[in-house]
Motif scaffolding. Sequence first.
Motif, PDB file in Angstrom:
ATOM      1  N   ILE A  26      26.675  64.929 108.422  1.00  0.00           N
ATOM      2  CA  ILE A  26      27.036  63.927 107.515  1.00  0.00           C
ATOM      3  C   ILE A  26      26.913  64.528 106.008  1.00  0.00           C
ATOM      4  CG2 ILE A  26      26.652  62.038 108.898  1.00  0.00           C
ATOM      5  CD1 ILE A  26      23.992  61.526 107.792  1.00  0.00           C
ATOM      6  N   PRO A  27      27.678  63.911 105.058  1.00  0.00           N
ATOM      7  CA  PRO A  27      27.405  64.478 103.628  1.00  0.00           C
ATOM      8  C   PRO A  27      26.163  64.091 103.016  1.00  0.00           C
ATOM      9  CG  PRO A  27      29.129  62.837 103.772  1.00  0.00           C
ATOM     10  CD  PRO A  27      28.610  63.040 105.224  1.00  0.00           C
ATOM     11  N   HIS A  28      25.448  65.009 102.516  1.00  0.00           N
ATOM     12  CA  HIS A  28      24.221  64.923 101.749  1.00  0.00           C
ATOM     13  C   HIS A  28      24.656  64.623 100.314  1.00  0.00           C
ATOM     14  CE1 HIS A  28      20.277  66.897  99.860  1.00  0.00           C
ATOM     15  NE2 HIS A  28      20.364  65.533  99.954  1.00  0.00           N
ATOM     16  N   ILE A  29      24.409  63.256  99.932  1.00  0.00           N
ATOM     17  CA  ILE A  29      24.377  62.622  98.592  1.00  0.00           C
ATOM     18  C   ILE A  29      23.352  62.707  97.776  1.00  0.00           C
ATOM     19  CG2 ILE A  29      25.713  60.521  97.583  1.00  0.00           C
ATOM     20  CD1 ILE A  29      27.403  60.238  99.962  1.00  0.00           C
ATOM     21  N   SER A  30      23.253  63.713  96.771  1.00  0.00           N
ATOM     22  CA  SER A  30      22.024  63.526  96.109  1.00  0.00           C
ATOM     23  C   SER A  30      22.565  63.067  94.744  1.00  0.00           C
ATOM     24  CB  SER A  30      21.164  64.816  95.831  1.00  0.00           C
ATOM     25  OG  SER A  30      22.111  65.813  95.209  1.00  0.00           O
ATOM     26  N   THR A  31      21.642  62.590  93.876  1.00  0.00           N
ATOM     27  CA  THR A  31      21.908  61.918  92.560  1.00  0.00           C
ATOM     28  C   THR A  31      22.567  63.123  91.757  1.00  0.00           C
ATOM     29  OG1 THR A  31      19.945  60.321  92.782  1.00  0.00           O
ATOM     30  CG2 THR A  31      21.083  60.605  90.585  1.00  0.00           C
ATOM     31  N   GLU A  70      31.564  55.111  93.734  1.00  0.00           N
ATOM     32  CA  GLU A  70      32.853  56.175  93.687  1.00  0.00           C
ATOM     33  C   GLU A  70      32.635  57.154  94.870  1.00  0.00           C
ATOM     34  OE1 GLU A  70      34.375  56.651  89.264  1.00  0.00           O
ATOM     35  OE2 GLU A  70      33.124  58.225  89.840  1.00  0.00           O
ATOM     36  N   ARG A  71      31.226  57.831  94.897  1.00  0.00           N
ATOM     37  CA  ARG A  71      31.142  58.721  95.875  1.00  0.00           C
ATOM     38  C   ARG A  71      30.969  58.125  97.301  1.00  0.00           C
ATOM     39  NH1 ARG A  71      31.340  61.773  99.042  1.00  0.00           N
ATOM     40  NH2 ARG A  71      30.150  63.497  99.310  1.00  0.00           N
ATOM     41  N   LEU A  72      30.559  56.895  97.444  1.00  0.00           N
ATOM     42  CA  LEU A  72      30.408  56.303  98.763  1.00  0.00           C
ATOM     43  C   LEU A  72      31.743  55.915  99.325  1.00  0.00           C
ATOM     44  CD1 LEU A  72      27.142  54.115  98.537  1.00  0.00           C
ATOM     45  CD2 LEU A  72      27.600  56.437  99.687  1.00  0.00           C
ATOM     46  N   ALA A  73      32.532  55.726  98.255  1.00  0.00           N
ATOM     47  CA  ALA A  73      34.244  55.151  98.668  1.00  0.00           C
ATOM     48  C   ALA A  73      35.003  56.390  99.331  1.00  0.00           C
ATOM     49  CB  ALA A  73      34.811  54.369  97.611  1.00  0.00           C
ATOM     50  N   GLN A  74      34.187  57.906  99.102  1.00  0.00           N
ATOM     51  CA  GLN A  74      35.232  58.883  99.536  1.00  0.00           C
ATOM     52  C   GLN A  74      35.405  59.047 100.934  1.00  0.00           C
ATOM     53  OE1 GLN A  74      33.915  62.414  97.374  1.00  0.00           O
ATOM     54  NE2 GLN A  74      33.917  61.245  95.457  1.00  0.00           N
ATOM     55  N   PRO A  75      36.553  59.501 101.455  1.00  0.00           N
ATOM     56  CA  PRO A  75      36.738  59.654 102.855  1.00  0.00           C
ATOM     57  C   PRO A  75      35.746  60.239 103.856  1.00  0.00           C
ATOM     58  CG  PRO A  75      38.660  60.207 101.688  1.00  0.00           C
ATOM     59  CD  PRO A  75      37.522  60.326 100.706  1.00  0.00           C
ATOM     60  N   ASP A  76      34.854  61.379 103.150  1.00  0.00           N
ATOM     61  CA  ASP A  76      33.843  62.116 103.957  1.00  0.00           C
ATOM     62  C   ASP A  76      32.883  61.199 104.316  1.00  0.00           C
ATOM     63  OD1 ASP A  76      32.984  62.169 101.283  1.00  0.00           O
ATOM     64  OD2 ASP A  76      31.956  64.038 101.436  1.00  0.00           O
ATOM     65  N   THR A  77      32.611  59.982 103.727  1.00  0.00           N
ATOM     66  CA  THR A  77      31.478  59.193 104.157  1.00  0.00           C
ATOM     67  C   THR A  77      31.889  58.243 105.282  1.00  0.00           C
ATOM     68  OG1 THR A  77      32.013  57.489 102.689  1.00  0.00           O
ATOM     69  CG2 THR A  77      30.720  59.180 101.943  1.00  0.00           C
ATOM     70  N   LYS A  78      32.997  58.372 106.007  1.00  0.00           N
ATOM     71  CA  LYS A  78      33.574  57.536 106.960  1.00  0.00           C
ATOM     72  C   LYS A  78      32.756  57.429 107.996  1.00  0.00           C
ATOM     73  CE  LYS A  78      37.529  56.327 109.593  1.00  0.00           C
ATOM     74  NZ  LYS A  78      38.832  56.572 109.888  1.00  0.00           N
ATOM     75  N   SER A  79      31.998  58.700 108.495  1.00  0.00           N
ATOM     76  CA  SER A  79      31.239  58.769 109.686  1.00  0.00           C
ATOM     77  C   SER A  79      29.809  58.619 109.486  1.00  0.00           C
ATOM     78  CB  SER A  79      31.391  59.918 110.500  1.00  0.00           C
ATOM     79  OG  SER A  79      31.085  61.207 109.773  1.00  0.00           O
ATOM     80  N   GLY A  80      29.417  58.477 108.097  1.00  0.00           N
ATOM     81  CA  GLY A  80      28.150  58.528 107.729  1.00  0.00           C
ATOM     82  C   GLY A  80      27.717  59.079 106.530  1.00  0.00           C
ATOM     83  N   PHE A  81      26.568  58.880 105.855  1.00  0.00           N
ATOM     84  CA  PHE A  81      26.163  59.732 104.633  1.00  0.00           C
ATOM     85  C   PHE A  81      24.389  59.658 104.807  1.00  0.00           C
ATOM     86  CE2 PHE A  81      27.197  55.390 103.475  1.00  0.00           C
ATOM     87  CZ  PHE A  81      25.715  55.012 102.863  1.00  0.00           C
TER      88      PHE A  81
END
Length: 216
Positions: A26-31, A70-81
């Motif tokens: 899953i994508p690592h979404i850091s500030t 904006e970031r959480l709406a991107q397609p790569d978060t579909k399976s989680g983040f």
Amino acid sequence: MNLVIMGLPGAGKGTQAERIIDAYGIPHISTGDMFRDAMKNETAMGLEAKSYIDKGALVPDEVTNGIVKERLAQPDTKSGFLLDGFPRTIDQTNALEEILKSLDKKIDAVINIHVEADILVDRLAGRFICRDCGATYHKVNNKPKVEGTCDRCGGHDFYQREDDKPETVKNRLSVNITGSQPILEFYEDQKLLQTIDGNREIDAVFADVKSIIDSI
């Protein structure tokens, strides 16, 4: 599988975040990454954030929240983040709830890596960082496999952050404890908080993290 990872500076949050993204894809979404990407891609919120950063001003919460959305709406978060570094305040916590609701998403678990403050003082005083890629090491507990060479990128330039020096660590921890407590209580009330003893070997901590994620 939508996760938030929390922990005081030096608790090993970054190390566990790396293992989570490696194990679960899953994508690592850091500030920091969110801000850099938004500014690089010149999104509306990225440009607004840049206008504050260029002046040396703090980016307001509404802009930070917009970048998160904006970031959480991107397609790569579909399976989680995995959210790392956000939320930092109770206001941001409430904003995240609204963001997720608007995107028809929800948090599945908040993983809190807990280590007592006095242990963290010792940990942080020995921490050093690769200047090229940001990988974190410790002079006792987590040395590079080859002395003087970063495991991740092969770089040789290391440094110690000013706020990792003993004289500033205690105050830094105090500020973080005060700021994080309302957030932890919020997620505890929602039955989402999972606190793990971080004062163990990295593999033992990750075994607990994995157990939590696999049970979701």
